[in-house]
Write an enzyme that holds these catalytic residues in place. Structure first.
Site, PDB file in Angstrom:
ATOM      1  N   LEU A  29      21.338  52.963   8.236  1.00 22.31           N
ATOM      2  CA  LEU A  29      21.993  53.375   6.985  1.00 22.31           C
ATOM      3  C   LEU A  29      22.595  52.195   6.221  1.00 22.31           C
ATOM      4  O   LEU A  29      23.169  51.288   6.812  1.00 22.31           O
ATOM      5  CB  LEU A  29      23.095  54.389   7.310  1.00 22.31           C
ATOM      6  N   GLY A  32      23.099  52.703   0.000  1.00 22.27           N
ATOM      7  CA  GLY A  32      22.300  53.710  -0.722  1.00 22.27           C
ATOM      8  C   GLY A  32      22.423  55.066  -0.036  1.00 22.27           C
ATOM      9  O   GLY A  32      22.674  56.085  -0.691  1.00 22.27           O
ATOM     10  N   HIS A  33      22.246  55.070   1.291  1.00 24.89           N
ATOM     11  CA  HIS A  33      22.391  56.341   2.022  1.00 24.89           C
ATOM     12  C   HIS A  33      23.794  56.903   1.848  1.00 24.89           C
ATOM     13  O   HIS A  33      23.979  58.107   1.683  1.00 24.89           O
ATOM     14  CB  HIS A  33      22.168  56.126   3.524  1.00 24.89           C
ATOM     15  N   ASP A 147      12.596  56.821  -3.624  1.00 25.09           N
ATOM     16  CA  ASP A 147      11.325  57.383  -3.148  1.00 25.09           C
ATOM     17  C   ASP A 147      10.930  58.498  -4.120  1.00 25.09           C
ATOM     18  O   ASP A 147      11.011  59.685  -3.810  1.00 25.09           O
ATOM     19  CB  ASP A 147      11.490  57.905  -1.719  1.00 25.09           C
ATOM     20  N   LEU A 181      18.145  49.069  -2.543  1.00 23.51           N
ATOM     21  CA  LEU A 181      18.460  49.036  -1.107  1.00 23.51           C
ATOM     22  C   LEU A 181      17.446  49.879  -0.352  1.00 23.51           C
ATOM     23  O   LEU A 181      17.042  50.952  -0.785  1.00 23.51           O
ATOM     24  CB  LEU A 181      19.874  49.555  -0.848  1.00 23.51           C
ATOM     25  N   SER A 183      16.046  50.411   4.028  1.00 22.68           N
ATOM     26  CA  SER A 183      16.178  49.976   5.428  1.00 22.68           C
ATOM     27  C   SER A 183      15.184  48.861   5.734  1.00 22.68           C
ATOM     28  O   SER A 183      15.447  47.989   6.553  1.00 22.68           O
ATOM     29  CB  SER A 183      15.934  51.150   6.363  1.00 22.68           C
ATOM     30  N   ARG A 184      14.049  48.889   5.061  1.00 21.55           N
ATOM     31  CA  ARG A 184      13.018  47.874   5.338  1.00 21.55           C
ATOM     32  C   ARG A 184      13.392  46.496   4.784  1.00 21.55           C
ATOM     33  O   ARG A 184      12.764  45.502   5.145  1.00 21.55           O
ATOM     34  CB  ARG A 184      11.657  48.326   4.801  1.00 21.55           C
TER      35      ARG A 184
END
Ligand code: PAF
Length: 279
Positions: A29, A32-33, A147, A181, A183-184
């Site tokens: 996380l 952004g999350h 996404d 942002l 995770s990757r």
């Protein structure tokens, strides 16, 4: 915050809740999350988050095994956000038997853009989101615009199946230099991290050209792809689409100023980044 792994226990805890706001994640996380959790809190109570790295949405040569897993620090972050339940099933909890029934999005959405480069991705996402919704039974669920195609696919799915869950869109959270942002981003080396905001700059250039009335969309897409390639990116696509259905805009759409979005996916070194910008 209660951390729950089993579907049964989750159902016990949420029985009778009519205003649950849900944020599904794959963990690792970042801010952004956390902005999704805050938005969820504005739309319902209790807030339930999930962390589950969903094998079904990864292709055989993708990064399922090395996807960043940072459970302990994720828990600390969610606790600070006042999340009531973290649903963190193991693969055995979620898929106690092979998941033979799948939710299949239409080819017109599922096989283009991300779907063209990640076959099976949207079926994997639709299947796990349906299953998570069935476990959590949320009144609202929050998905990020980062996404964009996933958000649209989930929204269409929820509508077509008359799911009792309203899908809320959250704006993309960006670093100060514009990088969305993700995770990757953790995969990027220092020099790649310095280069990464170029993707957003390219999207801005395309959007600006179109806003200025230069409506040769194909030319802007090609120039954008070429400029990324010249800087050693490997672009999969830069595509201007209608926001409503992600189809290519017709001449009429351009003339009538139909709302558009420009979407891009490109590899920087070994890391594949996606981003988009509404025009
Ligand atoms: O966007 C994600 O993190 C995942 O695709 C989701 C929605 C949690 C499904 O696994």
């Amino acid at each position: 915050m209660k951390i729950i792994c089993s579907i049964e226990e989750l159902r016990d805890h949420l029985r009778g809740q009519l205003r649950t706001a849900f944020v599904p994640t794959m963990g690792s996380l970042h801010e952004g999350h956390l902005s999704l959790m805050r938005l969820a809190r504005q739309h319902g109570d209790p807030v339930v988050a999930s962390i589950f790295v969903n094998r079904l949405q990864f292709g055989p040569n993708e990064d399922f095994d090395k996807y960043p897993r940072t459970f302990q620090s994720d828990v600390e972050k969610l606790e600070k956000e006042g999340v009531y339940i973290l649903f963190a099933p193991t693969e055995k909890d979620m898929y106690p038997e092979p998941q033979e029934y799948r939710v299949q999005p239409p080819d017109s959405l599922g096989n283009m853009l991300e779907g063209e480069f990640r076959p099976g991705f949207f079926s994997g996402v639709s299947t796990i989101v349906t299953k998570l919704f069935s476990c959590v039974q949320p009144r609202v669920a929050v998905f990020g615009k980062k996404d964009y195609q996933q958000l649209m696919s989930v929204r269409n799915m929820a509508r077509q199946f008359a799911m009792p869950t309203e899908i809320i869109a959250a704006e993309t959270y960006r670093a100060e230099d514009g990088l969305a942002l993700s995770s990757r981003n953790a995969y990027l080396s220092d020099s790649e991290r310095a280069e990464a905001p170029e993707l957003y700059r390219v999207l801005n250039r395309v959007a600006q050209n179109i806003r200025n009335g230069n409506d040769d969309i194909g030319k802007h897409e090609q120039l954008a792809m070429r400029s990324l390639a010249e800087r050693n990116w490997q672009p999969d696509y830069v595509a201007v689409r209608r926001r409503i259905d992600l189809q290519s805009p017709s001449a009429d759409d351009i003339a009538q100023k139909t709302p558009l979005v420009v979407l891009a996916a490109a590899k920087l070194g070994k890391t594949r980044l996606i981003d988009n910008l509404e025009i």
